[in-house]
Design a protein around this motif. Structure first.
Motif, mmCIF file in Angstrom:
data_model
loop_
_atom_site.group_PDB
_atom_site.id
_atom_site.type_symbol
_atom_site.label_atom_id
_atom_site.label_comp_id
_atom_site.label_asym_id
_atom_site.label_seq_id
_atom_site.Cartn_x
_atom_site.Cartn_y
_atom_site.Cartn_z
ATOM 1 N N PRO A 181 0.823 -1.220 0.000
ATOM 2 C CA PRO A 181 0.000 0.000 0.000
ATOM 3 C C PRO A 181 0.858 1.271 0.000
ATOM 4 O O PRO A 181 1.984 1.266 0.502
ATOM 5 C CB PRO A 181 -0.799 -0.098 1.296
ATOM 6 N N GLN A 182 0.290 2.325 -0.523
ATOM 7 C CA GLN A 182 0.985 3.609 -0.594
ATOM 8 C C GLN A 182 1.427 4.066 0.785
ATOM 9 O O GLN A 182 2.537 4.558 0.962
ATOM 10 C CB GLN A 182 0.070 4.647 -1.254
ATOM 11 N N SER A 183 0.590 3.867 1.794
ATOM 12 C CA SER A 183 0.944 4.317 3.142
ATOM 13 C C SER A 183 2.165 3.573 3.677
ATOM 14 O O SER A 183 3.015 4.163 4.351
ATOM 15 C CB SER A 183 -0.242 4.145 4.090
ATOM 16 N N THR A 184 2.263 2.288 3.375
ATOM 17 C CA THR A 184 3.409 1.483 3.824
ATOM 18 C C THR A 184 4.691 1.953 3.151
ATOM 19 O O THR A 184 5.720 2.158 3.808
ATOM 20 C CB THR A 184 3.171 -0.015 3.525
ATOM 21 N N ILE A 185 4.637 2.149 1.843
ATOM 22 C CA ILE A 185 5.820 2.596 1.093
ATOM 23 C C ILE A 185 6.229 3.994 1.545
ATOM 24 O O ILE A 185 7.416 4.266 1.759
ATOM 25 C CB ILE A 185 5.566 2.541 -0.428
ATOM 26 N N SER A 186 5.273 4.867 1.742
ATOM 27 C CA SER A 186 5.586 6.219 2.198
ATOM 28 C C SER A 186 6.263 6.200 3.567
ATOM 29 O O SER A 186 7.210 6.957 3.809
ATOM 30 C CB SER A 186 4.316 7.070 2.267
ATOM 31 N N HIS A 187 5.789 5.322 4.438
ATOM 32 C CA HIS A 187 6.399 5.181 5.765
ATOM 33 C C HIS A 187 7.864 4.769 5.631
ATOM 34 O O HIS A 187 8.753 5.365 6.251
ATOM 35 C CB HIS A 187 5.612 4.151 6.582
ATOM 36 N N HIS A 188 8.127 3.754 4.818
ATOM 37 C CA HIS A 188 9.494 3.268 4.631
ATOM 38 C C HIS A 188 10.382 4.325 3.964
ATOM 39 O O HIS A 188 11.537 4.510 4.352
ATOM 40 C CB HIS A 188 9.507 1.971 3.822
ATOM 41 N N LEU A 189 9.842 5.017 2.977
ATOM 42 C CA LEU A 189 10.607 6.070 2.305
ATOM 43 C C LEU A 189 10.950 7.195 3.276
ATOM 44 O O LEU A 189 12.058 7.730 3.235
ATOM 45 C CB LEU A 189 9.831 6.612 1.103
ATOM 46 N N ASN A 190 10.040 7.524 4.152
ATOM 47 C CA ASN A 190 10.281 8.579 5.134
ATOM 48 C C ASN A 190 11.418 8.192 6.081
ATOM 49 O O ASN A 190 12.281 9.017 6.404
ATOM 50 C CB ASN A 190 8.995 8.879 5.904
ATOM 51 N N ILE A 191 11.436 6.947 6.522
ATOM 52 C CA ILE A 191 12.512 6.472 7.404
ATOM 53 C C ILE A 191 13.856 6.548 6.677
ATOM 54 O O ILE A 191 14.849 7.025 7.231
ATOM 55 C CB ILE A 191 12.221 5.044 7.901
ATOM 56 N N LEU A 192 13.891 6.089 5.430
ATOM 57 C CA LEU A 192 15.138 6.129 4.651
ATOM 58 C C LEU A 192 15.588 7.564 4.397
ATOM 59 O O LEU A 192 16.782 7.864 4.461
ATOM 60 C CB LEU A 192 14.957 5.375 3.335
ATOM 61 N N LYS A 193 14.631 8.438 4.140
ATOM 62 C CA LYS A 193 14.947 9.850 3.902
ATOM 63 C C LYS A 193 15.505 10.496 5.173
ATOM 64 O O LYS A 193 16.522 11.181 5.137
ATOM 65 C CB LYS A 193 13.695 10.577 3.419
ATOM 66 N N ASN A 194 14.869 10.256 6.318
ATOM 67 C CA ASN A 194 15.324 10.840 7.585
ATOM 68 C C ASN A 194 16.703 10.329 7.995
ATOM 69 O O ASN A 194 17.453 11.043 8.667
ATOM 70 C CB ASN A 194 14.308 10.571 8.695
ATOM 71 N N ALA A 195 17.032 9.106 7.594
ATOM 72 C CA ALA A 195 18.346 8.539 7.915
ATOM 73 C C ALA A 195 19.413 8.998 6.924
ATOM 74 O O ALA A 195 20.595 8.725 7.119
ATOM 75 C CB ALA A 195 18.270 7.010 7.935
ATOM 76 N N GLY A 196 19.000 9.690 5.862
ATOM 77 C CA GLY A 196 19.954 10.224 4.900
ATOM 78 C C GLY A 196 20.317 9.281 3.769
ATOM 79 O O GLY A 196 21.238 9.557 3.003
ATOM 80 N N PHE A 197 19.586 8.168 3.625
ATOM 81 C CA PHE A 197 19.896 7.206 2.576
ATOM 82 C C PHE A 197 19.378 7.621 1.202
ATOM 83 O O PHE A 197 19.935 7.228 0.186
ATOM 84 C CB PHE A 197 19.316 5.830 2.911
ATOM 85 N N ILE A 198 18.283 8.378 1.182
ATOM 86 C CA ILE A 198 17.686 8.750 -0.098
ATOM 87 C C ILE A 198 17.385 10.244 -0.145
ATOM 88 O O ILE A 198 17.281 10.910 0.884
ATOM 89 C CB ILE A 198 16.388 7.948 -0.387
ATOM 90 N N LYS A 199 17.256 10.726 -1.379
ATOM 91 C CA LYS A 199 16.858 12.106 -1.644
ATOM 92 C C LYS A 199 15.622 12.050 -2.531
ATOM 93 O O LYS A 199 15.353 11.041 -3.175
ATOM 94 C CB LYS A 199 17.983 12.865 -2.341
ATOM 95 N N TRP A 200 14.900 13.148 -2.584
ATOM 96 C CA TRP A 200 13.694 13.183 -3.383
ATOM 97 C C TRP A 200 13.560 14.511 -4.106
ATOM 98 O O TRP A 200 14.191 15.492 -3.753
ATOM 99 C CB TRP A 200 12.467 12.922 -2.516
#
Length: 123
Positions: A75-94
């Motif tokens: 689900p979109q909510s699950t992916i968004s949650h995971h992306l937010n964690i990765l973004k906050n940890a500095g692994f990804i940019k958007w």
């Protein structure tokens, strides 16, 4: 404690007080509690299989969030949650393009470095 003795890594007998002093110096040179918390948060961010899959997908190039949702069948909510964690940890940019958000790795060598870490601990 003044009569206490221990053997060091060279099998030499040393007074406990000297060892305790050495341990105190080591302790003072360690990162701060906040720095250890940051390190722990980084490791937590990659401790989930879905997040590791996302990172491996992004290793192939930038993806729209809708593509990640489709490929991982979550689900979109699950992916968004995971992306937010990765973004906050500095692994990804958007970046935002119209209504779509595109994600990429913050460092192209990230997956390689994760794999080296895994190989190191697995021996």
């Amino acid at each position: 404690m003044k009569n206490c003795q221990i053997k060091d890594e060279n099998n030499e007998v040393r007074p406990c007080a000297e060892q305790i002093n050495n341990l105190g110096m080591i302790l003072n040179s360690l990162p701060s509690v906040d720095e250890f918390q940051t390190m722990a948060n980084v490791f937590k961010a990659i401790s989930d299989p879905t997040r590791l899959k996302i990172l491996h997908l992004l290793a192939e190039g930038e993806l729209c969030v809708c593509e990640i949702i489709y490929v991982l069948e979550k689900p979109q909510s699950t992916i968004s949650h995971h992306l937010n964690i990765l973004k906050n940890a500095g692994f990804i940019k958007w970046r935002k393009e119209g209504v779509w958000i595109h994600y990429r790795l913050s460092d192209d060598k990230l997956i390689e470095e994760i794999n080296v870490m895994i190989e190191t601990v697995q021996g």
